[in-house]
Design a protein around this motif. Structure first.
Motif, short mmCIF file in Angstrom:
data_model
loop_
_atom_site.label_atom_id
_atom_site.label_comp_id
_atom_site.label_asym_id
_atom_site.label_seq_id
_atom_site.Cartn_x
_atom_site.Cartn_y
_atom_site.Cartn_z
N GLU A 230 0.85 -1.19 0.00
CA GLU A 230 0.00 0.00 0.00
C GLU A 230 0.89 1.24 0.00
O GLU A 230 1.78 1.38 0.82
CB GLU A 230 -0.89 0.02 1.24
N MET A 231 0.63 2.13 -0.95
CA MET A 231 1.45 3.32 -1.08
C MET A 231 0.93 4.41 -0.14
O MET A 231 -0.27 4.54 0.06
CB MET A 231 1.39 3.82 -2.53
N SER A 232 1.85 5.18 0.42
CA SER A 232 1.43 6.27 1.28
C SER A 232 0.73 7.33 0.43
O SER A 232 0.98 7.46 -0.77
CB SER A 232 2.62 6.89 2.01
N GLU A 233 -0.14 8.09 1.06
CA GLU A 233 -0.91 9.10 0.35
C GLU A 233 0.02 10.15 -0.27
O GLU A 233 -0.19 10.60 -1.38
CB GLU A 233 -1.89 9.78 1.31
N TYR A 234 1.07 10.51 0.44
CA TYR A 234 2.03 11.50 -0.06
C TYR A 234 2.70 11.00 -1.33
O TYR A 234 2.78 11.72 -2.32
CB TYR A 234 3.08 11.81 1.01
N LEU A 235 3.18 9.76 -1.32
CA LEU A 235 3.85 9.20 -2.49
C LEU A 235 2.88 9.04 -3.66
O LEU A 235 3.26 9.23 -4.80
CB LEU A 235 4.49 7.87 -2.14
N ALA A 236 1.65 8.67 -3.36
CA ALA A 236 0.65 8.50 -4.43
C ALA A 236 0.38 9.84 -5.11
O ALA A 236 0.31 9.92 -6.34
CB ALA A 236 -0.63 7.92 -3.86
N ARG A 237 0.24 10.92 -4.31
CA ARG A 237 0.03 12.24 -4.91
C ARG A 237 1.24 12.68 -5.72
O ARG A 237 1.10 13.23 -6.80
CB ARG A 237 -0.28 13.27 -3.82
N ARG A 238 2.43 12.43 -5.18
CA ARG A 238 3.66 12.83 -5.87
C ARG A 238 3.79 12.07 -7.19
O ARG A 238 4.14 12.65 -8.22
CB ARG A 238 4.86 12.55 -4.97
N GLU A 239 3.47 10.79 -7.18
CA GLU A 239 3.54 9.99 -8.40
C GLU A 239 2.49 10.46 -9.42
O GLU A 239 2.78 10.54 -10.62
CB GLU A 239 3.33 8.52 -8.07
N ALA A 240 1.30 10.80 -8.95
CA ALA A 240 0.25 11.28 -9.86
C ALA A 240 0.66 12.61 -10.50
O ALA A 240 0.44 12.82 -11.70
CB ALA A 240 -1.07 11.44 -9.10
N ARG A 241 1.28 13.50 -9.70
CA ARG A 241 1.75 14.77 -10.26
C ARG A 241 2.84 14.55 -11.29
O ARG A 241 2.87 15.21 -12.33
CB ARG A 241 2.25 15.70 -9.14
N ALA A 242 3.75 13.63 -11.03
CA ALA A 242 4.82 13.34 -11.97
C ALA A 242 4.25 12.78 -13.27
O ALA A 242 4.69 13.15 -14.37
CB ALA A 242 5.82 12.36 -11.36
N GLN A 243 3.26 11.91 -13.17
CA GLN A 243 2.63 11.36 -14.37
C GLN A 243 1.90 12.46 -15.15
O GLN A 243 1.93 12.49 -16.37
CB GLN A 243 1.67 10.24 -14.00
N GLN A 244 1.26 13.37 -14.41
CA GLN A 244 0.54 14.46 -15.07
C GLN A 244 1.52 15.38 -15.80
O GLN A 244 1.27 15.79 -16.93
CB GLN A 244 -0.26 15.26 -14.03
N ARG A 245 2.66 15.70 -15.15
CA ARG A 245 3.67 16.54 -15.81
C ARG A 245 4.22 15.85 -17.06
O ARG A 245 4.40 16.49 -18.10
CB ARG A 245 4.82 16.85 -14.84
N ALA A 246 4.49 14.55 -16.96
CA ALA A 246 5.01 13.81 -18.11
C ALA A 246 4.00 13.81 -19.25
O ALA A 246 4.37 13.97 -20.42
CB ALA A 246 5.36 12.39 -17.71
N LEU A 247 2.74 13.68 -18.92
CA LEU A 247 1.70 13.69 -19.95
C LEU A 247 1.59 15.06 -20.59
O LEU A 247 1.47 15.18 -21.82
CB LEU A 247 0.36 13.29 -19.32
N GLN A 248 1.67 16.12 -19.78
CA GLN A 248 1.59 17.47 -20.32
C GLN A 248 2.79 17.77 -21.22
O GLN A 248 2.65 18.39 -22.26
CB GLN A 248 1.51 18.50 -19.18
N GLU A 249 3.98 17.30 -20.82
CA GLU A 249 5.16 17.51 -21.65
C GLU A 249 5.03 16.76 -22.97
O GLU A 249 5.43 17.25 -24.02
CB GLU A 249 6.41 17.05 -20.91
N LYS A 250 4.45 15.57 -22.92
CA LYS A 250 4.26 14.78 -24.14
C LYS A 250 3.28 15.48 -25.07
O LYS A 250 3.45 15.50 -26.29
CB LYS A 250 3.73 13.41 -23.78
N ILE A 251 2.25 16.11 -24.50
CA ILE A 251 1.24 16.81 -25.31
C ILE A 251 1.83 18.07 -25.91
O ILE A 251 1.56 18.42 -27.05
CB ILE A 251 -0.01 17.13 -24.46
N MET A 252 2.66 18.79 -25.15
CA MET A 252 3.21 20.07 -25.59
C MET A 252 4.29 19.91 -26.65
O MET A 252 4.53 20.80 -27.43
CB MET A 252 3.80 20.83 -24.39
N LYS A 253 4.95 18.74 -26.70
CA LYS A 253 6.00 18.53 -27.71
C LYS A 253 5.34 18.36 -29.06
O LYS A 253 4.36 17.65 -29.22
CB LYS A 253 6.82 17.29 -27.38
N PRO A 254 5.93 19.01 -30.08
CA PRO A 254 5.34 18.90 -31.45
C PRO A 254 5.61 17.59 -32.10
O PRO A 254 6.31 16.78 -31.85
CB PRO A 254 5.98 20.03 -32.23
#
Length: 129
Positions: A105-129
């Motif tokens: 079971e992942m701690s709530e802090y780590l789960a939020r941090r991982e979700a933010r990292a995934q969101q940033r990676a997705l946004q970077e992928k979308i922003m790249k041409p």
């Protein structure tokens, strides 16, 4: 074939049993062994822990009085009383504690941090041409 929540094998499944069999897929079984305790069970366990810790306090005071009468040594009685003084705070801390994390079971802090990292990676992928 019925659409009730029991499969013909006696287990539980998710979805429609007839549809699962039509596609040649076995119905998925629910596993209730990994289910967390209900809130009521957790609360009962916390109340039990609190009661046990608080019930130690009165006998400790009686033991301090008996130790003083038996030994005429006030330091032993004061030591027993000193040990019993933080018991209410300890009891409250233990009673208000959450159940231990399950393995994996992942701690709530780590789960939020991982979700933010995934969101940033997705946004970077979308922003790249």
């Amino acid at each position: 074939m019925s659409k009730n929540s029991h499969s013909s094998d006696g287990g539980f499944f998710t979805g429609d049993e007839a549809a699962a069999r039509a596609y040649g897929v076995a119905p998925k079984a629910f596993l209730i062994t990994g289910a967390p305790e209900s809130f009521e069970q957790q609360q009962r366990a916390r109340i039990r822990k609190y009661s046990i810790l608080m019930s130690i306090r009165i006998p400790a005071l009686i033991l301090a009085a008996l130790a003083y009468m038996a030994t005429d040594n006030g330091l032993i009685a004061l030591a027993i009383i000193a040990i019993s003084i933080p018991l209410p705070w300890i009891a409250v801390l233990i009673a208000n504690d959450r159940p231990p994390r399950q393995k994996g079971e992942m701690s709530e802090y780590l789960a939020r941090r991982e979700a933010r990292a995934q969101q940033r990676a997705l946004q970077e992928k979308i922003m790249k041409p």
